[in-house]
Write an enzyme that holds these catalytic residues in place. Sequence first.
Site, short mmCIF file in Angstrom:
data_model
loop_
_atom_site.label_atom_id
_atom_site.label_comp_id
_atom_site.label_asym_id
_atom_site.label_seq_id
_atom_site.Cartn_x
_atom_site.Cartn_y
_atom_site.Cartn_z
N GLU A 1 -7.10 4.38 7.78
CA GLU A 1 -6.84 5.82 7.56
C GLU A 1 -8.17 6.60 6.93
O GLU A 1 -8.30 7.69 7.13
CB GLU A 1 -5.75 6.16 6.74
CG GLU A 1 -4.04 5.91 7.51
CD GLU A 1 -2.91 5.36 6.72
OE1 GLU A 1 -3.07 5.57 5.43
OE2 GLU A 1 -2.18 4.99 7.35
N ASN B 1 0.64 -0.95 0.09
CA ASN B 1 -0.10 0.07 -0.18
C ASN B 1 0.88 1.23 -0.09
O ASN B 1 1.53 1.54 1.06
CB ASN B 1 -0.76 -0.18 1.38
CG ASN B 1 -1.66 1.25 1.43
OD1 ASN B 1 -1.83 2.10 0.25
ND2 ASN B 1 -2.35 1.56 2.73
N SER C 1 3.06 -2.63 10.40
CA SER C 1 4.56 -2.50 10.43
C SER C 1 5.14 -4.13 9.97
O SER C 1 5.95 -4.43 10.82
CB SER C 1 4.75 -2.16 11.78
OG SER C 1 4.59 -0.74 12.02
N LYS D 1 0.11 4.33 -0.15
CA LYS D 1 -0.64 5.59 0.38
C LYS D 1 -0.57 6.69 -0.59
O LYS D 1 -0.27 6.50 -1.89
CB LYS D 1 -0.12 5.76 1.84
CG LYS D 1 -0.06 4.37 2.82
CD LYS D 1 0.06 4.78 3.98
CE LYS D 1 0.29 3.62 4.66
NZ LYS D 1 0.06 3.61 6.14
N HIS E 1 -9.71 0.92 4.62
CA HIS E 1 -8.40 1.11 5.48
C HIS E 1 -8.53 2.27 6.78
O HIS E 1 -9.49 3.05 6.49
CB HIS E 1 -7.38 1.84 4.51
CG HIS E 1 -5.82 1.74 5.15
ND1 HIS E 1 -5.58 2.61 6.10
CD2 HIS E 1 -4.92 0.91 4.83
CE1 HIS E 1 -4.41 2.26 6.46
NE2 HIS E 1 -3.76 1.28 5.57
N GLU F 1 -5.58 -5.36 10.33
CA GLU F 1 -4.61 -4.34 10.57
C GLU F 1 -4.85 -3.73 11.80
O GLU F 1 -5.70 -2.74 11.76
CB GLU F 1 -4.51 -3.36 9.17
CG GLU F 1 -4.24 -3.70 8.18
CD GLU F 1 -3.63 -2.80 7.13
OE1 GLU F 1 -2.66 -3.24 6.62
OE2 GLU F 1 -4.39 -1.74 6.87
N GLY G 1 2.17 1.94 10.66
CA GLY G 1 3.31 2.95 10.65
C GLY G 1 3.95 3.26 11.73
O GLY G 1 4.62 4.37 11.91
C1 PEP Z 1 -0.80 0.07 6.04
O1 PEP Z 1 -0.89 1.31 5.60
O2 PEP Z 1 -1.65 -0.64 5.35
C2 PEP Z 1 0.14 -0.52 6.52
C3 PEP Z 1 0.07 -1.88 7.01
O3 PEP Z 1 1.16 0.32 6.84
P1 PEP Z 1 2.72 0.07 7.67
O4 PEP Z 1 3.15 -1.46 7.12
O5 PEP Z 1 3.63 1.07 7.24
O6 PEP Z 1 2.41 -0.09 8.99
#
Ligand code: PEP
Length: 257
Positions: free
Chosen positions: A101, A13, A217, A15, A99, A171, A177
Amino acid sequence: MNPRYRKPMIAGNWKMNMLASELKAYADALKPASVPAKWCETLLCVPAPLVPGAARAFKSCRVAVGGQNLSEYASGAYTGEISGPMLRDAGAEYVIVGHSERRAMFGETDEEVNRKVKAALDCGLKPVICVGETRAQKMLGVTAELVTLQLRAAVSGLTVREAKQLVVAYEPVWAIGTGMSSTPEEVEQVASVLRAVIRRTYGAAVARGTRILYGGSMNEKNASELLAQPDIDGGLVGGASLHPDKFAQIIAAARGE
Ligand code: PEP
């Protein structure tokens, strides 16, 4: 992972990062890692303007391209929105829906996520549905109940045929992040709860075939132990997917290399 029933998937992803001018260098760097795609499907969910270029750039390394969001409407007077048919037309095969976010910053509700899942399926896009708890919800011990509610709402009212197209991503919001991933044991526990939701809603065969990814992460160092869990079929990777070398190492981990 259980490769007998489910082909692992490593999805990136990006973003709101990367430019069209960076696609070729990324594809060249990833290429050796992504061929052959027999044991692991690779997906990059890119910003909408990059979808056509990414579909072209990644074709030869057999990386599928996805969007990161879509409108719940197919067309019409919705200034600034991007529809599923537009993403499909531009070369996307998948789209991320719900997601955290988007839920947190753009107020997406479970009902909206469900309408977007249906909008995606209606135009032939495969939804990657994201669910997960905040740190406060984790501390309250309500993770299983929360992700059950989120997933039940997201997949409500689909046919069995449509349900077979779904990918689910667990997630935990607090892990995205932050550099702090969930433990493999915790992830497995939640993934088995999510598989049970699919089983109760659409039956054992659909549940057995549904890929459940972990996101939060995931990186080249922790991927192997997360992917070793029986109900984790891959990863949704944010930060590390911006670096083709790290993303390639995660793909290698999914192949057991
Ligand atoms: C994400 O944005 O779906 C995500 C898992 O980000 P990160 O791997 O940076 O934690």
